[in-house]
Structure formats: C-alpha cells, structure tokens
Design a protein around this motif. Structure first.
Motif, short mmCIF file in Angstrom:
data_model
loop_
_atom_site.label_atom_id
_atom_site.label_comp_id
_atom_site.label_asym_id
_atom_site.label_seq_id
_atom_site.Cartn_x
_atom_site.Cartn_y
_atom_site.Cartn_z
N ALA A 127 14.55 7.49 -1.75
CA ALA A 127 13.12 7.75 -1.66
C ALA A 127 12.72 8.96 -2.48
CB ALA A 127 12.71 7.94 -0.19
N LEU A 128 13.53 10.01 -2.42
CA LEU A 128 13.17 11.26 -3.08
C LEU A 128 13.47 11.27 -4.57
CD1 LEU A 128 14.36 13.79 -0.35
CD2 LEU A 128 12.03 13.10 -0.87
N VAL A 129 14.47 10.48 -4.98
CA VAL A 129 14.87 10.50 -6.39
C VAL A 129 14.57 9.17 -7.07
CG1 VAL A 129 16.79 10.80 -7.99
CG2 VAL A 129 16.69 12.17 -5.90
N GLY A 130 15.10 8.09 -6.52
CA GLY A 130 15.00 6.80 -7.18
C GLY A 130 13.59 6.25 -7.27
N LEU A 131 12.72 6.56 -6.29
CA LEU A 131 11.39 5.99 -6.29
C LEU A 131 10.38 6.85 -7.03
CD1 LEU A 131 11.15 4.74 -2.59
CD2 LEU A 131 12.04 3.57 -4.60
N HIS A 132 10.77 8.04 -7.40
CA HIS A 132 9.81 8.95 -8.03
C HIS A 132 9.33 8.40 -9.38
CE1 HIS A 132 7.77 12.63 -8.99
NE2 HIS A 132 8.40 12.67 -10.15
N GLY A 133 8.03 8.21 -9.50
CA GLY A 133 7.44 7.77 -10.76
C GLY A 133 7.45 6.27 -10.97
N LEU A 134 7.97 5.50 -10.03
CA LEU A 134 8.00 4.04 -10.20
C LEU A 134 6.64 3.43 -9.86
CD1 LEU A 134 11.42 3.06 -8.58
CD2 LEU A 134 10.90 3.32 -11.00
N ARG A 135 6.36 2.30 -10.46
CA ARG A 135 5.19 1.53 -10.06
C ARG A 135 5.40 1.03 -8.64
NH1 ARG A 135 4.50 -2.98 -14.53
NH2 ARG A 135 6.70 -3.23 -13.93
N ARG A 149 0.83 -1.19 0.00
CA ARG A 149 0.00 0.00 0.00
C ARG A 149 0.87 1.24 0.00
NH1 ARG A 149 0.16 2.70 4.66
NH2 ARG A 149 0.71 1.62 6.60
N ALA A 150 0.28 2.36 -0.40
CA ALA A 150 1.00 3.62 -0.40
C ALA A 150 1.19 4.12 1.03
CB ALA A 150 0.23 4.66 -1.21
N TRP A 151 2.33 4.76 1.29
CA TRP A 151 2.55 5.36 2.59
C TRP A 151 1.65 6.57 2.78
CZ3 TRP A 151 8.66 5.60 2.95
CH2 TRP A 151 9.14 4.31 3.16
N THR A 152 1.28 6.80 4.03
CA THR A 152 0.58 8.04 4.36
C THR A 152 1.60 9.17 4.44
OG1 THR A 152 0.84 7.76 6.75
CG2 THR A 152 -1.09 6.71 5.71
N ASP A 153 1.12 10.41 4.45
CA ASP A 153 2.02 11.56 4.57
C ASP A 153 2.81 11.49 5.87
OD1 ASP A 153 1.14 12.48 2.17
OD2 ASP A 153 -0.26 13.96 3.00
N ALA A 154 2.16 11.05 6.94
CA ALA A 154 2.84 10.95 8.24
C ALA A 154 3.95 9.91 8.19
CB ALA A 154 1.84 10.61 9.34
N GLU A 155 3.70 8.79 7.50
CA GLU A 155 4.72 7.75 7.39
C GLU A 155 5.90 8.22 6.56
OE1 GLU A 155 1.92 3.75 7.79
OE2 GLU A 155 2.19 4.74 5.84
N VAL A 156 5.63 8.95 5.49
CA VAL A 156 6.71 9.50 4.68
C VAL A 156 7.57 10.44 5.52
CG1 VAL A 156 7.25 11.01 2.73
CG2 VAL A 156 5.46 9.27 2.50
N GLN A 157 6.92 11.28 6.32
CA GLN A 157 7.66 12.23 7.15
C GLN A 157 8.52 11.51 8.18
OE1 GLN A 157 7.84 15.45 6.55
NE2 GLN A 157 9.35 15.64 8.20
N ARG A 158 7.97 10.46 8.79
CA ARG A 158 8.75 9.71 9.78
C ARG A 158 9.96 9.05 9.13
NH1 ARG A 158 3.67 7.97 11.79
NH2 ARG A 158 3.96 5.90 10.87
N PHE A 159 9.78 8.52 7.91
CA PHE A 159 10.89 7.90 7.21
C PHE A 159 11.98 8.92 6.91
CE2 PHE A 159 12.97 7.10 3.13
CZ PHE A 159 13.55 5.87 3.37
N LEU A 160 11.60 10.09 6.40
CA LEU A 160 12.59 11.10 6.05
C LEU A 160 13.34 11.61 7.26
CD1 LEU A 160 10.59 13.16 3.39
CD2 LEU A 160 12.36 11.45 2.99
N GLU A 161 12.70 11.61 8.43
CA GLU A 161 13.36 12.07 9.64
C GLU A 161 14.32 11.02 10.20
OE1 GLU A 161 10.11 12.97 12.18
OE2 GLU A 161 9.64 14.90 11.21
N ALA A 162 14.03 9.73 9.98
CA ALA A 162 14.82 8.68 10.62
C ALA A 162 15.80 7.97 9.69
CB ALA A 162 13.87 7.63 11.23
N ALA A 163 15.57 8.00 8.39
CA ALA A 163 16.39 7.22 7.46
C ALA A 163 17.75 7.87 7.25
CB ALA A 163 15.67 7.07 6.13
N PRO A 164 18.78 7.04 6.94
CA PRO A 164 20.09 7.61 6.59
C PRO A 164 20.01 8.36 5.26
CG PRO A 164 20.06 5.24 6.25
CD PRO A 164 18.79 5.58 6.97
N ALA A 165 21.03 9.15 4.99
CA ALA A 165 21.00 10.04 3.83
C ALA A 165 20.79 9.29 2.53
CB ALA A 165 22.30 10.85 3.78
N HIS A 166 21.49 8.12 2.36
CA HIS A 166 21.37 7.43 1.08
C HIS A 166 19.97 6.89 0.87
CE1 HIS A 166 22.09 4.02 3.79
NE2 HIS A 166 21.62 3.24 2.83
#
Length: 220
Positions: A205-213, A183-200
C-alpha cells in the motif's frame, strides 16, 4: 494651421502626416495603424476617432470585493500554507483549478457561500461541453474534475475560517460524484487498513500503490 487641427493633434494615439500638401491622420497604438476618415479636425474625423478609440480602449478592471472568492484565492496564494507547507506537486495541482474557480465564481462573497452554492460549483465542473463535427454539442461527464473542484474549494474555505471571513466550512461532507467502480479510500479507511493489514500488505500500500492509476491499484 487651423485651430481645429491644432486641437485634434492632442487626441491620444493620433499622429498626423502631410503628403503632397494634404494632411492625414492615423490612430497608432500597440502595433495598430488605422487611417482615420475625413479631414483632420472635421466632424467626420472626430467621429471616426471616437469609434476606433472606444473599440480599442481597454476597460478598467472591475473592483474586487475584499471578501470575494477571488480575493480569498489571492490571499491563499500569499499564505505560508500555500507557499511553504504543501508540496510543489500539490501546489501545481491546485493551480489547475484555482484559475477556473476565480474565473467562474470569483465574484461570489465568501461568507454568503452556502451548501447549495457548493453543489452548484460541483455541478458546473461535472460536465465538459464538446462540439461534434456536425455542429451539435454533447456533454462529457467529468466527475473527477467536479470532485477536485470541491476539494480545492474546501481548502479555500478552511483558509477563510482561519482568516475570520466565515465561521464554518460549507464543503465538509459535500456529496462527491462517483468516478467509476473503484472509489478512493477515505483517510479513516486508510488508517484502519494500515492498523490491521499484515506487513507485506502495508508495504504494498505504501510503496507499490503510490502513483498508480485507480484501476491498476485495484487490480494489484
């Protein structure tokens, strides 16, 4: 010329032609050319004219209620939010659903829309009828389309609140249909990921996943 024929000449879309001393009448409109039965001005002629004219007369468009969903869609399409505040791609995506909502539910009154109606809208778009070769009809599930209908309807209801047409958005927290394993992430889940995930991972998430199925994103 008899008075009955003179009166008949004034019938809309009727043209008369005299051939070999005999008078003929035709109904001509929008490329149509239909010969009318009987002698021009006779009861048979007038009856045939009335039948042909009724079949080709366009019905007057039904009046649109000023607070209907169809009126809300028209108002939203003229709003700055629609014309300038969203991306063209988003606007094109909305236009795939707005006509469908207008065609099926446009007569509904906006302030009368309740949660039960939201579910009815969702369920209407959850299936796609398909006729098989043997004439039987099956229904193909289309949960993504159903969820899109609710998402677009929610945008419209938010606009209705801004216009003062209703006090709340009945689409908030509406139950979505499952579209698959991922399922698609909620906005809150996306925000939590961006706050906790390492830079790579944030970069992925911001570049490689954009537009993918969804399935490709899950594998990556």
């Amino acid at each position: 010329m008899p008075s009955s024929v003179m009166a008949m000449v004034r019938l809309r879309y009727v043209q008369l032609y005299r051939v070999g001393g005999r008078l003929y009448g035709y109904y001509r409109r929008d490329g149509l050319r239909i010969r009318l039965r009987g002698e021009p001005g006779s009861a048979e002629f007038l009856a045939h004219y009335a039948d042909v004219h009724a079949r080709h007369e366009r019905p007057a468009p039904a009046a649109v209620h000023p607070r209907s969903l169809a009126a809300l869609i028209a108002a939203y399409r003229q709003s700055p939010e629609y014309l300038t505040e969203i991306k063209p791609s988003t606007r094109a995506d909305y236009e795939k659903m707005l006509p469908r909502l207008a065609d099926k539910f446009g007569a509904g009154i906006v302030h009368e829309l309740a949660r039960a109606h939201v579910r009815k809208v969702r369920d209407h778009f959850a299936w796609d009828p398909h006729r098989e070769g043997d004439g039987s009809e099956t229904r193909r599930p289309t949960p993504a389309r159903a969820n899109k209908a609710i998402a677009v309807l929610s945008v419209l209801m938010r606009h209705a609140v801004d216009l003062g047409w209703r006090a709340d958005n009945p689409c908030l927290r509406a139950t979505k249909l499952r579209t698959g394993r991922w399922r698609a992430w909620t906005d809150a889940e996306v925000q939590r990921f961006l706050e906790a995930a390492p830079a790579h991972m944030r970069l992925a998430a911001l570049v490689g996943l954009h537009g993918l199925r969804g399935s490709d994103a899950a594998r990556l």
